[in-house]
Structure formats: structure tokens, C-alpha cells
Design a protein around this motif. Structure first.
Motif, short mmCIF file in Angstrom:
data_model
loop_
_atom_site.label_atom_id
_atom_site.label_comp_id
_atom_site.label_asym_id
_atom_site.label_seq_id
_atom_site.Cartn_x
_atom_site.Cartn_y
_atom_site.Cartn_z
N GLU A 65 0.76 4.75 0.50
CA GLU A 65 0.52 5.53 1.78
C GLU A 65 1.28 4.72 3.38
O GLU A 65 2.14 5.92 3.39
N ASN A 66 1.46 3.61 3.13
CA ASN A 66 1.93 3.15 4.48
C ASN A 66 3.16 2.53 4.19
O ASN A 66 3.45 1.01 5.44
N GLY A 67 3.21 1.59 3.08
CA GLY A 67 4.14 -0.11 2.80
C GLY A 67 3.72 -1.18 2.96
O GLY A 67 4.59 -1.98 3.12
N TYR A 68 2.63 -0.63 3.74
CA TYR A 68 1.85 -2.58 4.46
C TYR A 68 1.61 -3.36 2.33
O TYR A 68 0.93 -2.80 1.99
N ILE A 97 0.95 -1.39 -0.16
CA ILE A 97 -0.22 -0.12 -0.48
C ILE A 97 0.61 1.23 -0.40
O ILE A 97 1.81 1.47 0.73
#
Length: 272
Positions: A248-251, A246
Motif C-alpha cells: 500500500e505504501n512501498g515501505y 509493503i
């Protein structure tokens, strides 16, 4: 490679889209080659279809030598069985055009992640039952040869992802008969196709027991099943690499879990 987008039309809907990725044959290699083919249903809780579980996964499957059809099925406010009929229509179309799409008609695999896995598994358990008796599909036209599930929603019971079923059923959520109908661990029969499924033990959204229950039901029915439970990782990992993280957060990056495509490829090789 051929790519295209088609509208999926059923008696209940005409807004779903199927994105086709069909590998070409070439004279220098094999003009008569037919390929395993995957109809892929991204997840999204029946409120959306995830980009992360669509084209990036299709590209990985293409690299394995498979054709892929990504179904962007109808979601809320559409209700059950709208998406199920859309999936059946796509499978029917793919098999009808097997020669044109270089599809091996005996290696047609239905795949899904999360709520898309629920859709795929619902289809795989109903192809010769409700879809034939209630909706008039010819079973041989929509027969699935295999099933792939990634961290799939399965049960509507105590371990359910309730938001998925609320979106799927709307005002009918909680109706005992309908809740039982969409609780797929109870719908497996001996004609459910051989299945590859994976999940993570620490999924805090769709408990791993969903996959365990479905695998147990398959085993009880005498259906071949391969299950992988990775020790770490949250929900919605897709490829579990930077490709599908993702923004926006690197998840979504999880070591070990990124082995699932190779495990799946070995399963296809060994089972078809």
C-alpha cells in the motif's frame, strides 16, 4: 523440493503451523548431501506473524542451499511460554527427522525477526535451562547450533518495545520476576549458540540498543557474535527489497540493508 504444512502440538496449544521447505537430493549431484537448516520465526509484535518475514525470506535462504521451516507460532491471546514450547517442539521434530529432511544435525540455525527474534533468542538462551528443567525437553534434541536475529526485540527494560511484551505476557505484564525472565540480555550464557544479528541505527520502533545489548552479553559470555548496524532504515525491513515492500505504501526498500543475506551466508560458510 518438498513442501508441507504440519500442525504443532504441545501441552499448551495445537493451533500453530510449521511450513517446511526441504530441498531434494539428486543422483546427478549428491544423494547424501545434508544442508544447513533454518527454523524461522517471523515478527509481528506477538499479535501476528508477518507474511513479509516468512516465505520471501525462506525462498532467499533456499537459494543459498538451506532447508527452511517457517513457524507460524501462537500469538495473543496466547501467552508466554506457549510460543516458546511450540518452537522447541519444531526444533525437536526437525532434528528427529534429520535424515528424512537432509538436515545437517550440526548446522541447525534458529532465526527470527523483531518479536520473532525475541522468540528465537529466548529459545537460544533457554534450550538447556528452562526448556529442560521446567518443560522436560532433552537438551541434545533441541540444541541450536546457530542464531540469526533481525532487528530483534530483546530487552523488557527502558528501551523495550513494550507492546510486544504486553501481548506476550498479558495480565502478567509488569510482574518484576517475569519481566526480568523475558529480558534476554540477562539470560545469555556460554551455551548460547554463535549468533549473527543485524539492525538499523535509525529503527524508531525497536531501538538498535536491543541488538547491541544482546551482542555485548554474548561477548561477555565468550560466545562468537557478528553484528551489523546499518546506518539507515526503519523497522521491519525484511529483505529490504521490492520483493518484501509493503504493497500500500512501498515501505521496506532500503539500499545497503539488502546486503544482509550475503553477509549471513558468508557467516554460515565461515562458522560451520
Amino acid at each position: 523440493m518438498q513442501t508441507f504444512v504440519h500442525t504443532v502440538t504441545t501441552p499448551l496449544s495445537n493451533s500453530a503451523k510449521v511450513y517446511g521447505y526441504v530441498l531434494d537430493n539428486f543422483a546427478e549431484m549428491d544423494t547424501k548431501r545434508v544442508r544447513p537448516t533454518i527454523v524461522l520465526c517471523p515478527g509481528g509484535g506477538y499479535v501476528m506473524t508477518s507474511d513479509r518475514e516468512a516465505e520471501p525470506v525462506a525462498v532467499r535462504f533456499l537459494a543459498m542451499g538451506y532447508n527452511v521451516f517457517v513457524l507460524r507460532y501462537s500469538v495473543a491471546p496466547a501467552r508466554y511460554p506457549v510460543a516458546l514450547l511450540e518452537l522447541a517442539t519444531v526444533v525437536q521434530d526437525v532434528r528427529a527427522h534429520a535424515a528424512e529432511y537432509h538436515v545437517d544435525p550440526h548446522k541447525l540455525i534458529i532465526a527470527g525477526f523483531s518479536a520473532g527474534g525475541h522468540l528465537a533468542a529466548d529459545f537460544a538462551t533457554q534450550w538447556d535451562q528452562d526448556l529442560a528443567t521446567e518443560f522436560g525437553f532433552a537438551p541434545e534434541a533441541i540444541r541450536p547450533d546457530g542464531l540469526f536475529l533481525g532487528y530483534s526485540v530483546i530487552t523488557s527494560g527502558p528501551l523495550a518495545h513494550h507492546d510486544s511484551f504486553k501481548a506476550l505476557l498479558g495480565d502478567d505484564y509488569g510482574d518484576p520476576a517475569l519481566m526480568a525472565k523475558v529480558s534476554l540480555e540477562n539470560r545469555v550464557t556460554k551455551t548460547t549458540p554463535k549468533t549473527f544479528l543485524w539492525t538499523t541505527a535509525t529503527d524508531d520502533c525497536v531501538p538498535a540498543q536491543n541488538s547491541l545489548m544482546f551482542a555485548s552479553a554474548l561477548q561477555d559470555a565468550g560466545v562468537s557474535v557478528e553484528l551489523h548496524v546499518f546506518p539507515k532504515g526503519g523497522h521491519g525491513l525484511s529483505l529490504a527489497t521490492a520483493e518484501t515492500a509493503i504493497a500500500e505504501n512501498g515501505y521496506g526498500i532500503q539500499s545497503q540493508v539488502d546486503a544482509w543475506p550475503s553477509l549471513f551466508q558468508a557467516w554460515v560458510t565461515n562458522n560451520f
